[in-house]
Design a protein around this motif. Structure first.
Motif, mmCIF file in Angstrom:
data_model
loop_
_atom_site.group_PDB
_atom_site.id
_atom_site.type_symbol
_atom_site.label_atom_id
_atom_site.label_comp_id
_atom_site.label_asym_id
_atom_site.label_seq_id
_atom_site.Cartn_x
_atom_site.Cartn_y
_atom_site.Cartn_z
ATOM 1 N N TYR A 54 0.820 -1.210 0.000
ATOM 2 C CA TYR A 54 0.000 0.000 0.000
ATOM 3 C C TYR A 54 0.856 1.263 0.000
ATOM 4 C CZ TYR A 54 -3.658 -3.310 1.196
ATOM 5 O OH TYR A 54 -4.541 -4.376 1.179
ATOM 6 N N GLY A 55 2.143 1.086 0.104
ATOM 7 C CA GLY A 55 3.052 2.217 0.102
ATOM 8 C C GLY A 55 4.397 1.814 0.662
ATOM 9 N N PHE A 56 5.242 2.800 0.870
ATOM 10 C CA PHE A 56 6.606 2.526 1.314
ATOM 11 C C PHE A 56 7.048 3.617 2.289
ATOM 12 C CE2 PHE A 56 5.951 0.893 -2.919
ATOM 13 C CZ PHE A 56 6.377 -0.416 -2.803
ATOM 14 N N ILE A 57 7.710 3.182 3.346
ATOM 15 C CA ILE A 57 8.295 4.093 4.337
ATOM 16 C C ILE A 57 9.786 4.224 4.017
ATOM 17 C CG2 ILE A 57 8.724 4.484 6.798
ATOM 18 C CD1 ILE A 57 6.327 2.555 7.314
ATOM 19 N N PHE A 58 10.303 5.439 4.121
ATOM 20 C CA PHE A 58 11.708 5.700 3.828
ATOM 21 C C PHE A 58 12.382 6.257 5.081
ATOM 22 C CE2 PHE A 58 9.447 5.763 -0.127
ATOM 23 C CZ PHE A 58 10.305 5.181 -1.043
ATOM 24 N N PRO A 59 12.884 5.374 5.949
ATOM 25 C CA PRO A 59 13.493 5.850 7.195
ATOM 26 C C PRO A 59 14.691 6.752 6.920
ATOM 27 C CG PRO A 59 13.142 3.469 7.238
ATOM 28 C CD PRO A 59 12.939 3.908 5.830
ATOM 29 N N LEU A 60 14.810 7.822 7.677
ATOM 30 C CA LEU A 60 15.941 8.747 7.531
ATOM 31 C C LEU A 60 16.996 8.535 8.602
ATOM 32 C CD1 LEU A 60 14.034 12.028 6.604
ATOM 33 C CD2 LEU A 60 15.379 10.569 5.092
ATOM 34 N N ASP A 61 16.797 7.510 9.467
ATOM 35 C CA ASP A 61 17.787 7.243 10.504
ATOM 36 C C ASP A 61 18.657 6.039 10.158
ATOM 37 O OD1 ASP A 61 15.851 5.327 10.704
ATOM 38 O OD2 ASP A 61 15.512 5.549 12.869
ATOM 39 N N ARG A 62 18.644 5.622 8.894
ATOM 40 C CA ARG A 62 19.493 4.528 8.438
ATOM 41 C C ARG A 62 20.704 5.094 7.703
ATOM 42 N NH1 ARG A 62 15.610 0.211 8.628
ATOM 43 N NH2 ARG A 62 14.115 0.948 10.194
ATOM 44 N N ASP A 110 23.043 6.747 5.134
ATOM 45 C CA ASP A 110 23.013 7.761 4.083
ATOM 46 C C ASP A 110 21.640 8.388 3.846
ATOM 47 O OD1 ASP A 110 23.813 9.442 2.107
ATOM 48 O OD2 ASP A 110 24.628 7.909 0.786
ATOM 49 N N PRO A 111 21.128 9.147 4.829
ATOM 50 C CA PRO A 111 19.845 9.831 4.626
ATOM 51 C C PRO A 111 19.895 10.880 3.520
ATOM 52 C CG PRO A 111 20.889 10.578 6.644
ATOM 53 C CD PRO A 111 21.683 9.404 6.166
ATOM 54 N N ASN A 112 21.084 11.386 3.205
ATOM 55 C CA ASN A 112 21.200 12.367 2.119
ATOM 56 C C ASN A 112 20.809 11.742 0.778
ATOM 57 O OD1 ASN A 112 23.280 12.965 4.329
ATOM 58 N ND2 ASN A 112 23.139 14.934 3.282
ATOM 59 N N THR A 113 21.228 10.484 0.562
ATOM 60 C CA THR A 113 20.869 9.811 -0.680
ATOM 61 C C THR A 113 19.387 9.441 -0.694
ATOM 62 O OG1 THR A 113 23.113 8.995 -1.034
ATOM 63 C CG2 THR A 113 21.352 7.787 -2.125
ATOM 64 N N VAL A 114 18.815 9.156 0.470
ATOM 65 C CA VAL A 114 17.372 8.915 0.545
ATOM 66 C C VAL A 114 16.629 10.163 0.071
ATOM 67 C CG1 VAL A 114 15.417 8.397 2.058
ATOM 68 C CG2 VAL A 114 17.621 7.270 2.437
ATOM 69 N N ALA A 115 17.043 11.325 0.568
ATOM 70 C CA ALA A 115 16.413 12.583 0.156
ATOM 71 C C ALA A 115 16.627 12.832 -1.333
ATOM 72 C CB ALA A 115 16.968 13.737 0.981
ATOM 73 N N ASP A 116 17.793 12.480 -1.838
ATOM 74 C CA ASP A 116 18.088 12.630 -3.267
ATOM 75 C C ASP A 116 17.124 11.778 -4.092
ATOM 76 O OD1 ASP A 116 19.234 13.046 -5.742
ATOM 77 O OD2 ASP A 116 21.100 12.004 -5.301
ATOM 78 N N PHE A 117 16.942 10.532 -3.687
ATOM 79 C CA PHE A 117 15.991 9.655 -4.391
ATOM 80 C C PHE A 117 14.594 10.261 -4.403
ATOM 81 C CE2 PHE A 117 12.589 6.546 -3.839
ATOM 82 C CZ PHE A 117 12.695 5.818 -5.012
ATOM 83 N N GLU A 136 25.704 23.498 4.353
ATOM 84 C CA GLU A 136 25.384 23.432 2.933
ATOM 85 C C GLU A 136 25.060 22.007 2.476
ATOM 86 O OE1 GLU A 136 28.622 25.231 0.854
ATOM 87 O OE2 GLU A 136 28.386 27.160 1.884
ATOM 88 N N LEU A 137 25.786 21.028 3.010
ATOM 89 C CA LEU A 137 25.607 19.649 2.585
ATOM 90 C C LEU A 137 24.690 18.861 3.514
ATOM 91 C CD1 LEU A 137 29.262 18.748 1.505
ATOM 92 C CD2 LEU A 137 27.413 19.711 0.126
ATOM 93 N N ARG A 138 24.371 19.435 4.657
ATOM 94 C CA ARG A 138 23.511 18.785 5.640
ATOM 95 C C ARG A 138 24.083 17.434 6.052
ATOM 96 N NH1 ARG A 138 18.630 21.935 5.414
ATOM 97 N NH2 ARG A 138 17.418 20.444 6.628
ATOM 98 N N ILE A 139 25.331 17.493 6.504
ATOM 99 C CA ILE A 139 26.014 16.322 7.052
ATOM 100 C C ILE A 139 26.513 16.700 8.442
ATOM 101 C CG2 ILE A 139 28.171 16.984 5.866
ATOM 102 C CD1 ILE A 139 28.900 14.007 5.768
#
Length: 879
Positions: free
Chosen positions: A399-407, A409-416, A595-598
């Motif tokens: 029914y959908g997908f969850i994209f955890p940001l605490d795993r 490389d969250p920066n690449t998750v946001a990029d996707f 700037e890079l949010r790291i």
């Protein structure tokens, strides 16, 4: 009364005639503007001329509005010419709103949707110029634009009344300039026929038509905004060349297989439009139209295929004779046999560039005419497909997908997710914490629900592909896919997804809010390091490489942690970025963090931690004459992540002392040893075109710089490459270069797929990575890579890798395929997937999978970056 009526009719006719004259007489023709009519032999207009022409006629007619839509990679202004009746253009915003509402499929009853379709107009996209050496379609756009605003036959008026045409003069303006300018500057000289030295798009060349879900290139992004955010066309027509010989044009339907995520109504629409095109060709007496050949409906990623997954009918044609030179085709009887999908064979004869454009014009009008005739049907069908997609997303798991940001490389998750938003998909953010399957996710967690109009595209990006087994005959060789077999983007990018397998509760849905933008979590610098302290940044994010390169470019010392360590009471993994405290370091790190949010953490001491000092590097990529798409994509990725990139050409290698030019050399293809001929010199098929540039003659002479690049590197060049490594250089090999590099350095490995039935044409594989090896730092122990007819080696696969060389990545003991197609997978089980060896003071690394593939496999990027930065690093610890 009769005289009065006659006078009224005459007045009306005079008004119509005057109106027609005022609409057409002042519009400048292509010949008046260019000095020739596109389609004339030996003539090509570049994009600057095309753009200027469209600007001129847009100012001369009320049937066209020209809009700027962004810049190309090399700075040209991209445009869309919106063509329709004056009445339609006067309410263009309303028509765009209707197209948007129908494409969304929400908030409407069927009756309301039908009413909107009746009020609306079919929106049809026709483009040219994608592949710049397919020179016909960019020229056709000029003629089509002129005809659509000036011709006043019943058919043209019908099309303008019922259709909004989005005419794209060129999807690849830079390439059109390159090709036309090169041809025009060489035509009629002894150097005529000299091939173009570079790719016809700054980075991707032909692969600019392979970027339509990844959205790396500025041209792709500009066009995608028009498609899924502004105009929402029901039909997209993408012109190409050339047809399977001797056919004159390929027209849908396509060959199998069909991707099951494509809505059936898209396929039915594709066949319907294709049939209308066929009928028009036959009615006009144009032979040589073929279907069911070569081009399939499996792969997502092309300009006409990605729209399939957005409920859009995507039309591809391939028209013969991509050349401004005339030719005389002499065919054999076997070439003129009629078949079901080639019922009216082409019989040869004299062919001019004008014939090519005439076929394109017939095809374009075939599309526009049926769009006009079935305007309401195409609009309403788009609504139906969106509605059905939403209903399916509400009724079927996932029914959908969850994209955890605490795993990782969250920066690449946001990029996707940013790419998905640009591609028209819906993304939600949690307004407050929520729990699913026993796990609580914080506020701000992204969720993509399957109940959305472009559900087919979502499923194709997140779920694996399973290409059907297709053999030429039982137990025979495989039928190669038109493109690749598997591409699941979340897997390629290393993005963790949690499938929602049970119907979301009202409570969960109430906590989600649709968003129009995605950014990585905010980051900060924790603390301030003292004089003997340092700043630590996580090394398991690709963006850490950008941070490293920026800090090095600013002159700061940067180290990477060599092995896992406890520092300041916290665990840090090998590959963690370390920036020693010093003058202005806190400010520099803070800028990078913001700037890079790291995130970064200050520590007062590294204790006994072992480190590797990095340095600013010159990274070379071998650039063969004519360019290389893998090299172009490598250039793009290196530039994007902040490396200093240096193209290396044959003269650079022949001249020797390569180490003075670059620190690292990447070979996507191996340099030619012998001289390459500028052109083959022999005639084309059945006495057709020559083999020079665009089918021209073999050049009688070459420019000195061309001759220098075509000249092979010879034995001296091989010695230069060997010396480069032994003197401390890093040589990284991928794809077709691997075998030559393996043999040149006599590496203790053996390729195992040769001579077997193993086959995998572009698939996502599982590999195990050695996280203790410098090239594996920051990588998950189990990773996903893109394998495209790559390599596997018999080599030492014990982890940790041996000190002087061996595998740092290997295929698993079971079937490695995650998405795509594989035959005889047992051949590569537990074999080396990537190896590295010390040679002299340098290193040689070979990747058996594609670390760059079209700018998609972000996990591959990380291994490549590690090989670059650690392979050429200085081996001293931070004291």
């Amino acid at each position: 009364m009769r005289r009065k009526t006659t006078g009224l009719l005459l007045s009306t006719l005079l008004i119509i005639a005057f109106s027609t004259a005022s609409a057409t007489a002042q519009v400048t023709s292509p010949k008046e503007f260019l000095g020739f009519t596109p389609g004339d032999d030996y003539k090509l207009a570049n994009y600057k001329q095309s753009f200027a022409y469209f600007k001129k006629i847009a100012a001369e007619t009320k049937r066209m509005k020209l809009f700027e839509v962004g810049k190309s990679a090399m700075g040209e202004t991209m445009t869309v010419a919106v063509i329709s009746s004056e009445e339609n253009l006067a309410r263009l915003d309303r028509l765009k709103e209707i197209a948007r509402r129908l494409s969304e499929g929400r908030g409407l009853t069927d009756a309301e949707a039908r009413a909107l379709a009746k009020e609306g107009r079919a929106v049809v996209w026709i483009d040219g110029g994608m592949h710049a050496t397919e020179v016909g379609h960019a020229q056709h756009m000029i003629n089509l634009g002129y005809d659509m605003v000036t011709r006043d036959t019943e058919e043209y008026r019908k099309i303008r009344d019922r259709v909004v045409l989005l005419l794209i003069p060129s999807i690849n303006p830079d390439g059109q300039n390159m090709v036309a300018d090169w041809f025009n500057s060489h035509y009629g000289t002894p150097r005529e026929g000299t091939p173009l030295p570079w790719l016809y798009q700054k980075y991707a060349g032909h692969d600019n038509n392979r970027d339509w879900f990844m959205l790396n290139l500025p041209e792709t992004r500009n066009m995608t905004r028009l498609l899924y955010h502004e105009y929402f066309p029901q039909i997209v027509y993408n012109h190409h060349q050339t047809a399977p010989f001797p056919a004159r044009i390929f027209v849908p339907p396509n060959v199998d297989p069909m991707n099951p995520n494509i809505p059936p109504l898209v396929m039915r629409g594709l066949h319907l439009v294709g049939a209308a095109m066929h009928a028009r060709f036959e009615a006009e007496g144009k032979s040589g139209v073929i279907s069911q050949a070569t081009f399939s409906s499996w792969w997502n990623g092309g300009m006409r295929t990605t729209p399939y997954f957005h409920n859009i009918i995507g039309i591809l044609t391939e028209t013969a004779h991509a050349s401004p030179y005339p030719a005389n085709y002499k065919l054999e009887p076997k070439d003129m046999e009629a078949t079901t999908w080639y019922p009216n064979p082409y019989r040869g004869g004299k062919w001019h560039f004008r014939d090519t454009l005439d076929y394109m014009n017939t095809a374009s009008l075939g599309v526009l005419n049926i769009a006009a005739d079935l305007s309401e049907t195409f609009q309403y069908n788009m609504y139906l497909m969106a509605k059905w997609a939403i209903e399916k997303g509400e009724a079927e798991a996932p029914y959908g997908f969850i994209f955890p940001l605490d795993r990782r490389d969250p920066n690449t998750v946001a990029d996707f997710l940013e790419r998905m938003l640009l591609g028209g998909l819906e993304v939600h953010l949690a307004k407050s914490p929520f729990t699913y399957d026993g796990v609580t996710y914080p506020a701000g967690t992204p969720v993509m629900l399957a109940a959305q109009s472009y559900r087919p595209h979502l499923m194709d990006m997140v779920m694996p592909q399973n290409h059907p087994m297709r053999l030429q005959y039982p137990e025979g060789p495989p039928i190669r896919p038109y493109d690749i077999a598997g591409w699941t983007l979340t897997q390629q990018m290393g993005v963790t997804t949690i499938a929602i397998k049970t119907k979301p509760s009202a409570d969960l849905l109430g906590k989600l809010e649709k968003t129009s933008s995605i950014t990585p979590p905010a980051a900060s610098v924790a603390g301030r390091a003292g004089a003997r302290g340092a700043y630590l940044l996580p090394g398991d994010r690709n963006i850490a490489v950008t941070a490293t390169n920026r800090l090095l470019a600013e002159g700061h010392n940067v180290y990477w942690l060599k092995e896992d360590a406890v520092i300041g009471g916290k665990n840090y993994a090998a590959g963690t970025v370390i920036v020693p405290a010093g003058q202005a370091v806190h400010e520099a790190v803070s800028r990078v963090v913001n700037e890079l949010r790291i995130p970064a953490a200050a520590v007062e001491s590294l204790g006994a931690a072992k480190t590797l000092k990095l340095k600013k590097l010159r990274v070379g990529t071998y650039d063969p004459y004519g360019g290389s798409m893998p090299q172009g994509w490598t250039h793009y990725i290196l530039e994007k992540f902040g490396f200093d990139h240096v193209p290396v050409i044959n003269p650079d290698i022949r001249d020797g002392n390569l180490k003075s030019k670059v620190d690292v050399l990447i070979l996507n293809t191996f340099p030619n040893l012998e001289d390459r001929r500028a052109a083959g010199g022999r005639r084309g098929p059945q006495g057709g075109l020559g083999r020079g540039f665009l089918g021209g003659p073999t050049p009688r002479e070459l420019a000195p710089e061309v001759a220098a690049r075509l000249k092979g590197i010879g034995e001296e060049g091989l010695k230069t490459l060997a010396a480069f490594v032994r003197e401390g250089g890093v040589l990284i090999s991928t794809e077709s270069a691997n075998e030559r590099v393996m043999n040149m350095f006599r590496l203790p490995i053996r390729e195992v797929t040769r001579g077997t039935k193993f086959y995998s044409p572009g698939s996502v594989f599982k590999v195990y990575v050695d996280p203790t090896h410098p090239f594996g730092w920051g990588m998950p122990a189990e990773a996903r890579v893109l394998f495209d007819n790559g390599h596997a080696w018999e080599a030492d696969v014990s982890f940790p890798s041996v000190s002087q060389g061996g595998a740092f990545a290997r295929y698993p003991e079971d079937n490695p395929m995650v998405s795509g197609w594989i035959i005889a997978d047992e051949v590569i089980r537990n074999r080396a997937a990537a190896v590295e060896y010390h040679v002299g003071r340098g290193r040689v690394a070979l990747f058996g999978f594609d670390v760059i593939f079209r700018g998609q496999p972000h996990l591959g990027f990380k291994m490549l970056f590690n090989a670059i930065l650690t392979g050429a690093a200085e081996s001293d610890d931070l004291k």
